[in-house]
Design a protein around this motif. Structure first.
Motif, PDB file in Angstrom:
ATOM      1  N   GLY A   1     -25.517  17.272 -65.897  1.00 11.03           N
ATOM      2  CA  GLY A   1     -24.140  17.338 -65.428  1.00 11.03           C
ATOM      3  C   GLY A   1     -23.179  17.601 -66.577  1.00 11.03           C
ATOM      4  N   LEU A   2     -21.901  17.353 -66.324  1.00 13.76           N
ATOM      5  CA  LEU A   2     -20.849  17.634 -67.294  1.00 13.76           C
ATOM      6  C   LEU A   2     -20.064  16.371 -67.620  1.00 13.76           C
ATOM      7  CD1 LEU A   2     -19.540  20.802 -65.448  1.00 13.76           C
ATOM      8  CD2 LEU A   2     -20.482  20.876 -67.763  1.00 13.76           C
ATOM      9  N   SER A   3     -19.608  16.264 -68.854  1.00 12.44           N
ATOM     10  CA  SER A   3     -18.649  15.212 -69.162  1.00 12.44           C
ATOM     11  C   SER A   3     -17.357  15.533 -68.408  1.00 12.44           C
ATOM     12  CB  SER A   3     -18.394  15.137 -70.669  1.00 12.44           C
ATOM     13  OG  SER A   3     -17.885  16.373 -71.144  1.00 12.44           O
TER      14      SER A   3
ATOM     15  N   PRO B   1     -24.758  14.012 -70.065  1.00 11.02           N
ATOM     16  CA  PRO B   1     -23.899  15.125 -69.630  1.00 11.02           C
ATOM     17  C   PRO B   1     -23.551  16.059 -70.788  1.00 11.02           C
ATOM     18  CG  PRO B   1     -23.110  13.037 -68.739  1.00 11.02           C
ATOM     19  CD  PRO B   1     -24.184  12.696 -69.721  1.00 11.02           C
ATOM     20  N   VAL B   2     -23.353  17.326 -70.466  1.00  8.85           N
ATOM     21  CA  VAL B   2     -22.968  18.315 -71.472  1.00  8.85           C
ATOM     22  C   VAL B   2     -21.622  17.907 -72.066  1.00  8.85           C
ATOM     23  CG1 VAL B   2     -22.408  20.732 -71.893  1.00  8.85           C
ATOM     24  CG2 VAL B   2     -24.220  20.138 -70.262  1.00  8.85           C
TER      25      VAL B   2
ATOM     26  N   GLN C   1     -12.667  23.002 -66.717  1.00  2.00           N
ATOM     27  CA  GLN C   1     -12.967  24.321 -67.268  1.00  2.00           C
ATOM     28  C   GLN C   1     -14.266  24.885 -66.692  1.00  2.00           C
ATOM     29  OE1 GLN C   1     -13.477  26.278 -71.767  1.00  2.00           O
ATOM     30  NE2 GLN C   1     -13.047  24.111 -71.515  1.00  2.00           N
ATOM     31  N   ALA C   2     -15.325  24.077 -66.716  1.00  2.58           N
ATOM     32  CA  ALA C   2     -16.658  24.579 -66.369  1.00  2.58           C
ATOM     33  C   ALA C   2     -16.823  24.843 -64.877  1.00  2.58           C
ATOM     34  CB  ALA C   2     -17.721  23.584 -66.842  1.00  2.58           C
ATOM     35  N   TRP C   3     -16.163  24.060 -64.024  1.00  2.00           N
ATOM     36  CA  TRP C   3     -16.316  24.255 -62.581  1.00  2.00           C
ATOM     37  C   TRP C   3     -15.853  25.647 -62.154  1.00  2.00           C
ATOM     38  CZ3 TRP C   3     -15.179  19.528 -58.936  1.00  2.00           C
ATOM     39  CH2 TRP C   3     -16.091  18.506 -59.218  1.00  2.00           C
ATOM     40  N   LYS C   4     -14.870  26.194 -62.854  1.00  2.00           N
ATOM     41  CA  LYS C   4     -14.369  27.525 -62.493  1.00  2.00           C
ATOM     42  C   LYS C   4     -15.453  28.583 -62.688  1.00  2.00           C
ATOM     43  CE  LYS C   4      -9.753  26.056 -63.899  1.00  2.00           C
ATOM     44  NZ  LYS C   4      -8.756  26.084 -64.988  1.00  2.00           N
ATOM     45  N   PHE C   5     -16.316  28.362 -63.667  1.00  2.00           N
ATOM     46  CA  PHE C   5     -17.439  29.280 -63.878  1.00  2.00           C
ATOM     47  C   PHE C   5     -18.546  29.018 -62.858  1.00  2.00           C
ATOM     48  CE2 PHE C   5     -15.343  29.126 -68.004  1.00  2.00           C
ATOM     49  CZ  PHE C   5     -15.351  30.462 -68.406  1.00  2.00           C
TER      50      PHE C   5
ATOM     51  N   GLU D   1     -21.828  19.510 -59.182  1.00  2.00           N
ATOM     52  CA  GLU D   1     -21.936  20.423 -60.325  1.00  2.00           C
ATOM     53  C   GLU D   1     -23.391  20.753 -60.626  1.00  2.00           C
ATOM     54  OE1 GLU D   1     -19.604  18.141 -62.906  1.00  2.00           O
ATOM     55  OE2 GLU D   1     -21.209  16.845 -63.654  1.00  2.00           O
ATOM     56  N   VAL D   2     -24.288  19.818 -60.375  1.00  2.00           N
ATOM     57  CA  VAL D   2     -25.713  20.094 -60.541  1.00  2.00           C
ATOM     58  C   VAL D   2     -26.168  21.129 -59.515  1.00  2.00           C
ATOM     59  CG1 VAL D   2     -28.025  19.103 -60.277  1.00  2.00           C
ATOM     60  CG2 VAL D   2     -26.295  17.879 -61.602  1.00  2.00           C
ATOM     61  N   MET D   3     -25.756  20.970 -58.258  1.00  2.00           N
ATOM     62  CA  MET D   3     -26.156  21.918 -57.210  1.00  2.00           C
ATOM     63  C   MET D   3     -25.567  23.302 -57.453  1.00  2.00           C
ATOM     64  SD  MET D   3     -26.291  19.851 -53.589  1.00  2.00           S
ATOM     65  CE  MET D   3     -24.586  19.322 -53.570  1.00  2.00           C
ATOM     66  N   TRP D   4     -24.372  23.376 -58.022  1.00  2.00           N
ATOM     67  CA  TRP D   4     -23.717  24.665 -58.245  1.00  2.00           C
ATOM     68  C   TRP D   4     -24.428  25.520 -59.292  1.00  2.00           C
ATOM     69  CZ3 TRP D   4     -18.245  22.086 -58.535  1.00  2.00           C
ATOM     70  CH2 TRP D   4     -17.805  21.811 -57.226  1.00  2.00           C
TER      71      TRP D   4
END
Length: 649
Positions: free
Chosen positions: A304-306, A274-275, A312-316, A508-511
């Protein structure tokens, strides 16, 4: 059991705001509330559960969510004619507890877990060890106890005690995952059929186990001479339930005939870690802008994301924050969106009971929302108790969304999309706007005519037929070619098929909208392809297929399915003979496809012109490997210039 100390190891689960009520029964003694952090750690060959007291400087987590400008809107939370005032900071807290309360134990020593009675305020758990040591009750002021249970079930087998359903026993004999179909059919035939026709959403949510021979018998009547099913009987029935749904109707004018095409060898795909927060921070300039957005999206798609980054990242990813915005611009946007949210919230909070009686739509929306957020099934399993702040916020956000989009209002299933967002954001306003952005993508799934669902089922059938026409033919021979068992997957984006933590990764991967348009349909294909062998070798019929697909819930490996779906996309990207319909579904650009019509033989050539370079060409991505092993070293992927590019629409 050992006293809690510094324990190294991989963190499997971590939750702040887990309290010990040291003065149980003295409700006015706030000194009895000791805030702590609960963790499940994986160390060497064992796993441990640890609770440590929170540092004194930490306040209650609920209060962290209130920015100074949000405090101005606190009064909105007190304007309600139906319920007592609630705010994000309801729960009292105290941080002067002593370290004697901290504890740590190995899961091998765990004997049982006792849960609270439903509707009894904060959810809590009591751990009992094999030496009959009973640890202090842990109260989850963030409503997160079920997520802990999920994490523990990765290491121990849990089942309900026959004597007390609130008690989970460890390493007991595993119960059957589902009852027989016949035992679940507790309503008249006519009522069941009408329910599916009237509301396929709810009928599908309840579970496919109620769609059995009972339906067929109801449709046929009790005459034994009619017990041989007509070939398309069930497809016709579902066509009535979802008007306009036409799947695999090869004789329908205007349908493209998908002939058998050699897609070539399918590559094996690797995924990266994850990032991390460090990687994210390196891609931000001095004013807070995200640099190299395309590369960042590819990194997120690959791994994916840590969890620390998600808020923070989901808002983008969801479009709440523009990728090119500065930190200052985002601060102003949040303030503007906070004002807008609370104005909408005030609208429904200030409606009196008499006014609501005269507004049937608002009344119906409220009724559906309260039913959904208070149900005890696995949909919102990480919220418990009717007075839980998580449930209250879930209710308030959904009611406010009805003000935001009154035409759509609330449809059952929306709460499934909101609950992970609220869990990650930990903030009412941010969760609402992320949810509103997500609903912009999912809107058609919930419209009355179900056009979005019809289109996706047809597109999924087209893709699956290209990938494996033999499997499609088998499903059709078992009256399952309409793929209705995928309805729930598509409706709420696999929310009930994967564990709560896995769905965070999947979404988050699909987004990222990579590697192609409608990647979620390739995920469906990957799951079905994984189950093909068992379905066909065991000669599953209609009932068995439905039962098998339903029981996949919580058993699917998210990383494996992501790898398979990406591999399918790469396989198709390299194919120069894709039918036009498939190119349009996946968003292939620059293609001119000549496809045969219904009276052209299978020998007809299908030609597609070369497309631009693949979207996967990057200096920061791991290589593809036939071994399937993870390789995180930055390596450029050589891609031929005639490989088609998949891009989002």
């Amino acid at each position: 059991m050992a006293a809690a100390g510094v324990v190294s190891g991989k963190i499997i689960y971590e939750q702040e705001g887990v309290y010990i009520h040291s003065s149980c029964g003295k409700t006015n003694d706030q000194d009895g509330l000791i805030s702590g952090i609960l963790r499940v750690l994986e160390k060497d060959s064992s796993s441990v559960v640890e609770w440590t007291q929170a540092p004194k400087e930490r306040g209650h987590r609920g209060s962290e969510h209130l920015n100074s400008y949000e405090a101005e809107w606190d009064m909105v939370n007190t304007v309600s004619f139906k319920r007592k005032p609630h705010t994000n900071g309801d729960a009292p807290s105290h941080r002067n507890g002593k370290s004697k309360w901290s504890f740590l134990f190995s899961l091998t020593d765990l004997k049982s877990i006792k849960q609270n009675k439903e509707g009894m305020g904060w959810s809590y758990l009591v751990f009992c060890l094999k030496d009959d040591v009973v640890l202090p009750a842990l109260h989850f002021h963030q409503g997160d106890s079920k997520l802990l249970i999920e994490s523990l079930e990765k290491y121990v087998v849990l089942c309900e005690s026959p004597q007390d359903k609130r008690t989970l026993l460890v390493n007991c004999q595993n119960k059957s995952l589902s009852q027989s179909f016949e035992n679940l059919l507790d309503e008249p035939a006519y009522g069941l059929i009408q329910k599916i026709k009237k509301d396929p959403y709810t009928a599908t949510m309840i579970g496919f186990s109620k769609v059995t021979n009972y339906i067929f018998d109801s449709l046929r009547g009790s005459d034994p001479s009619t017990h041989q099913r007509p070939p398309s009987e069930m497809a016709d029935f579902l066509s009535d339930a979802i008007p306009g749904l036409k799947i695999n109707q090869q004789e329908e004018p205007g349908f493209e005939v998908i002939t058998r095409i050699d897609l070539g060898e399918r590559p094996v795909v690797q995924r990266r870690e994850p990032v991390s927060l460090e990687e994210w921070t390196k891609n931000i300039d001095s004013e807070g802008r995200i640099l190299n957005v395309d590369n960042m999206k590819q990194m997120i798609f690959r791994g994916g994301l840590s969890h620390a980054l998600r808020k923070q990242a989901w808002k983008f990813l969801l479009g709440y924050f523009p990728w090119d915005s500065t930190k200052e611009e985002r601060t102003q946007l949040q303030k503007q969106k906070t004002d807008e949210y609370f104005r909408m919230k005030l609208q429904w909070k200030s409606i009196s009971q008499e006014q609501e009686k005269r507004n049937s739509r608002l009344r119906d929306y409220r009724s559906l929302i309260e039913k959904d957020v208070n149900r005890t099934d696995r949909t919102n399993k990480f919220y418990e108790g009717q007075d839980n702040p998580g449930l209250i916020l879930l209710h308030d956000i959904l009611m406010t969304y009805c003000m935001y989009d009154f035409d759509l209002g609330y449809v059952q299933g929306m709460s499934d999309l909101l609950s992970p967002l609220l869990y990650v954001m930990e903030n009412e306003v941010d969760a609402f706007w992320c949810f509103a952005s997500y609903m912009d993508q999912m809107h058609q799934n919930f419209e009355e005519q179900m056009q979005g669902m019809k289109t996706q089922l047809i597109q999924l059938s087209t893709l699956l037929r290209l990938l494996d026409s033999g499997f499609c033919s088998y499903l059709e021979s078992q009256d399952s070619g309409y793929l209705y068992f995928c309805f729930r997957w598509l409706l709420i984006r696999f929310k009930r098929e994967f564990s709560f933590l896995d769905i965070l990764r999947l979404w988050e991967v699909m987004w990222t909208e990579l590697p192609c348009t409608n990647f979620h349909l390739l995920l469906c294909c990957a799951i079905l392809e994984s189950e093909k062998q068992q379905i066909m070798e065991k000669h599953y019929g209609f009932n068995e297929i439905l039962k098998h697909i339903n029981e996949l819930s919580m058993k699917i490996d998210v990383e494996d399915i992501l790898c398979k779906a990406e591999a399918i996309s790469l396989q198709m990207v390299k194919c120069k003979e894709l039918p036009q319909a498939v190119c349009e579904i996946l968003g292939l650009q620059g293609s001119e496809v000549t496809t045969p019509d219904s009276d052209v033989g299978e020998d007809e050539n299908v030609v597609m012109t070369p497309c631009p370079t693949s979207a996967f060409q990057s200096n920061a991505l791991p290589t593809l490997s036939a071994s399937g092993a993870r390789n995180d070293s930055p390596t450029q992927i050589p891609v031929s210039s005639d490989v088609c590019r998949l891009t989002p629409a």
